[in-house]
Structures are given as C-alpha cells and as structure tokens.
Design a protein around this motif. Structure first.
Motif, PDB file in Angstrom:
ATOM      1  N   GLY A   1      26.050  47.968   7.775  1.00  0.00           N
ATOM      2  CA  GLY A   1      27.265  47.482   8.221  1.00  0.00           C
ATOM      3  C   GLY A   1      27.070  46.814   9.764  1.00  0.00           C
ATOM      4  O   GLY A   1      26.084  46.753  10.210  1.00  0.00           O
ATOM      5  N   CYS A   2      28.391  46.302  10.069  1.00  0.00           N
ATOM      6  CA  CYS A   2      28.186  45.552  11.417  1.00  0.00           C
ATOM      7  C   CYS A   2      29.226  46.264  12.339  1.00  0.00           C
ATOM      8  O   CYS A   2      29.550  47.525  12.201  1.00  0.00           O
ATOM      9  CB  CYS A   2      28.219  44.131  11.362  1.00  0.00           C
ATOM     10  N   CYS A   3      29.946  45.643  13.075  1.00  0.00           N
ATOM     11  CA  CYS A   3      30.688  46.272  14.153  1.00  0.00           C
ATOM     12  C   CYS A   3      31.705  46.964  13.799  1.00  0.00           C
ATOM     13  O   CYS A   3      32.301  47.028  12.757  1.00  0.00           O
ATOM     14  CB  CYS A   3      31.342  45.216  15.075  1.00  0.00           C
ATOM     15  N   ARG A   4      31.730  48.166  14.270  1.00  0.00           N
ATOM     16  CA  ARG A   4      32.815  49.498  14.108  1.00  0.00           C
ATOM     17  C   ARG A   4      32.209  50.406  12.944  1.00  0.00           C
ATOM     18  O   ARG A   4      33.288  51.317  12.311  1.00  0.00           O
ATOM     19  CB  ARG A   4      34.179  48.955  14.101  1.00  0.00           C
TER      20      ARG A   4
ATOM     21  N   ASN B   1      27.102  38.618   7.944  1.00  0.00           N
ATOM     22  CA  ASN B   1      27.352  39.859   8.587  1.00  0.00           C
ATOM     23  C   ASN B   1      28.608  39.808   9.439  1.00  0.00           C
ATOM     24  O   ASN B   1      29.171  38.409   9.725  1.00  0.00           O
ATOM     25  CB  ASN B   1      26.150  40.301   9.566  1.00  0.00           C
ATOM     26  N   CYS B   2      29.140  40.994  10.178  1.00  0.00           N
ATOM     27  CA  CYS B   2      30.445  40.976  10.817  1.00  0.00           C
ATOM     28  C   CYS B   2      31.567  40.182  10.379  1.00  0.00           C
ATOM     29  O   CYS B   2      32.240  39.248  11.183  1.00  0.00           O
ATOM     30  CB  CYS B   2      30.026  40.333  12.527  1.00  0.00           C
ATOM     31  N   THR B   3      31.683  40.234   9.080  1.00  0.00           N
ATOM     32  CA  THR B   3      32.585  39.512   8.336  1.00  0.00           C
ATOM     33  C   THR B   3      33.555  40.567   7.553  1.00  0.00           C
ATOM     34  O   THR B   3      32.854  41.743   7.320  1.00  0.00           O
ATOM     35  CB  THR B   3      32.059  38.837   7.401  1.00  0.00           C
TER      36      THR B   3
END
Ligand SMILES: [Zn+2]
Length: 346
Positions: A316-319, A249-251
């Motif tokens: 999904g992760c950030c943004r 995640n967050c990638t």
C-alpha cells in the motif's frame, strides 16, 4: 563489479519471490503512518524530516509493517535529498549521513524483528516469522517530490529541466543509498517518462551493485501525470537491465487492474503494485481528500484479481496502514481477508 555479483543483481527479485512462495508483501504508507503517530511532516522534507526529529518513530513504523507481514520495507528517504537538507541549513556531510541513516534504521528494524521472532515475542506470524524473508528498499522520490510544490503529482517540470538536470539531481543520493546496505533501490511515484529515462541512464552509468524497481503514478489508469503513457514508461524500465520489477504506486486502487494489464503487454519482469487508499492528495493545501467512502483496507479483496492478472508484489502507499498490509498478507497466504464491500468497478 564481478560478473557473479552482476548475475546476483539481475536475479535478486526472482529468487526473492521464490523464497516468499511466489508473491511478496510490500509495506504500506510510511509518511502518512508517521503522521498518524503524531509526527509533523508538513515540511519540504516531508517524511525525511523524521530522520532528524524522530528516527525512533521511523523504526517503529518499519517494525509495525514487518510485524504485519511485509517482505519489503522502503526507507524514509523518499523526500530525503542532499539539496533539501542543505536548504534546511545542514552541511552536505550531514545530509549524506542522514541518507545513510535512513537505510541503517530500516536494517536495524529488520534485525529487531528477526530477534523478536526468534524469541517468539509476537503472536501474529510467530510460527512462521523466521521464514519471512525481508528486503530493504532504498526509497527515491521524484524531483517533483523534492520541489514540494505539487509537481510530484503533475510531472510538469518545465522546459529548463532536462534529463541531464534530473541525472545530476539524483546521482549522489542513489550512489549513497547503493553503498548503505540497501538491497535494492525503489524509484517511487515516477510522474513522467523523462525521469524514468534519467533513472535508467543513471543505473547503467553507475553500474550499480544493487538492482532497482521503477514504480509509476497514474491518475487515469492509462497515463502518468505528465501525460506520457504508462506503457511507454514501462518500456524504458523493461529495457534497463538493472530494473528487476516494474509497477504502480500512490495511485487509486480503481486503476490498478487495467494498469497491470498494460504493464504485462510490455514486460515479463515482476510487477509491483502498491496503491494508495483511493483518497486524492491536494498538493496545494497538503491535504488528502476523500472521493468516496474509502477506508484503507477496501482494495484488499482485489489483490487476488491483481495476482491473476500477473502482479507479484503487493502493498500500500499513502494512507494505507499496517491493517492493510496484514490483510494483504492474509490474502497471499491463502486466508480470505475480512469481508469488505467491493467498491471498485472492474
Ligand atoms: Zn504514496
């Protein structure tokens, strides 16, 4: 814990995936979505600050994701630590209550969602909403996330931080989340192998009643930020009986395809992927920087390819936002996503 409960723990994810039709939708960015609603999370507690100042917003974001088709929502506890709350002047008791509250808020959102679905209040998914299984994942961020000094994205904790330090740091929080009604623990954005080993030890030592997933960060598609290979990290997760899914995640979305292939080499457990929007976080200045012309839905057309490579849980992760999640849910339900320019070389 009885052997029946243990069996249920290890099969939770495969049974859940079956119920979802083989593939499940994970929610999108929570912290960045709270920010979009105006929450000021420029704070060492980051999104966990909202547990104190604006819990209603956390409920709202969970509901948005459920309405968009999410099957798994992660609690606002990513950066909620007893140590972090105490540093803010709260008592240990208050800190522990806030951790419990993060799970209660997510469970309440699920109840509200189900009751609204029963009343047919929502157009989208209204017909099949009651058939939308939902799990609450108690989110656990890394030690680096607590430090809030950028080491969350470097995985560099220094020699003085041992596996035992990390276990001591995380133990109480994990115990509380386990007993708060969460269905599983999501160890998110793991930046080094040492922390994965600490989590695995903790899960075994605590003989947890609920399972967990391990999700790693990568900035190059091969290694976690600290430099350990994702494959080595995934082996740690694969060897732990309490781990029921392994992922990334967050990638950046551009690395996800190769990372799934790497994970598949070392595990048969379900693979979970929830990339960020592709923007890069500048930890020093606490800002997201665009590296191209990314928009939050750009990676959605790749979900089918990721599915073909063997992943089963997508979010999904950030943004990323409820729009991203709605589009992923459409892809997984067989509808094609809105035409979007393919930007990532595979
Ligand atoms: Zn993220």
């Amino acid at each position: 814990m009885g052997s029946l409960v243990k069996e249920k723990t290890s099969s939770l994810m495969t049974e859940f995936l079956e119920k979802c039709g083989g593939y499940a939708v994970v929610d999108g960015g929570l912290a960045t979505e709270l920010q979009r609603y105006g929450a000021d999370i420029n704070d060492p507690l980051w999104s966990a600050k909202c547990l104190i100042t604006s819990p209603h917003l956390v409920t709202k974001v969970h509901l948005d994701y459920l309405e968009s088709g999410a099957n798994i929502i992660a609690t606002a506890s990513y950066q909620a630590t007893i140590q972090g709350f105490v540093a803010k002047g709260l008592s240990v008791g208050e800190a522990e209550s806030l951790l419990r509250r993060s799970v209660e808020i997510a469970c309440e959102a699920r109840e509200i969602f189900y009751s609204r679905c029963r009343k047919g209040l929502w157009d989208f998914y209204a017909g099949k909403a009651s058939g939308q299984p939902v799990l609450v994942a108690g989110s656990v961020g890394s030690y680096g996330a607590y430090l809030a000094d950028g080491s969350e994205y470097s995985g560099l904790y220094g020699d003085s931080v041992s596996k035992e330090t990390l276990k001591d740091f995380h133990r109480r929080r994990v115990q509380i989340l386990e007993k708060s009604g969460a269905d599983l623990i999501a160890f998110e954005a793991i930046p080094n192998k040492l922390e994965a080993e600490a989590y695995a030890d903790l899960l075994e030592e605590e003989d947890m009643d609920i399972p967990a997933w391990f999700s790693f960060i990568s900035k190059d598609g091969v290694r976690v930020p600290r430099g350990d290979s994702v494959i080595e990290c995934a082996k740690v997760a694969d060897a732990c009986k309490k781990v029921v899914a392994i992922g990334i995640n967050c990638t950046s979305p551009r690395f996800i395809h190769d990372l799934i292939i790497s994970l598949r080499q070392v595990t048969r457990k379900p693979i979970v992927v929830y990339p960020n929007s592709g923007e890069v976080y500048d930890g020093l200045n606490k800002k997201w920087i665009k590296s191209g012309e990314e928009s939050e839905e750009d990676f959605v057309p790749y979900v089918s390819k990721w599915k073909d490579e063997g992943a089963s849980l997508f979010g999904g992760c950030c943004r990323t936002t409820p729009n991203t999640i709605r589009a992923i849910a459409k892809v997984l339900s067989g509808e094609s996503p809105a035409a979007s320019k393919l930007k990532f070389e595979q």
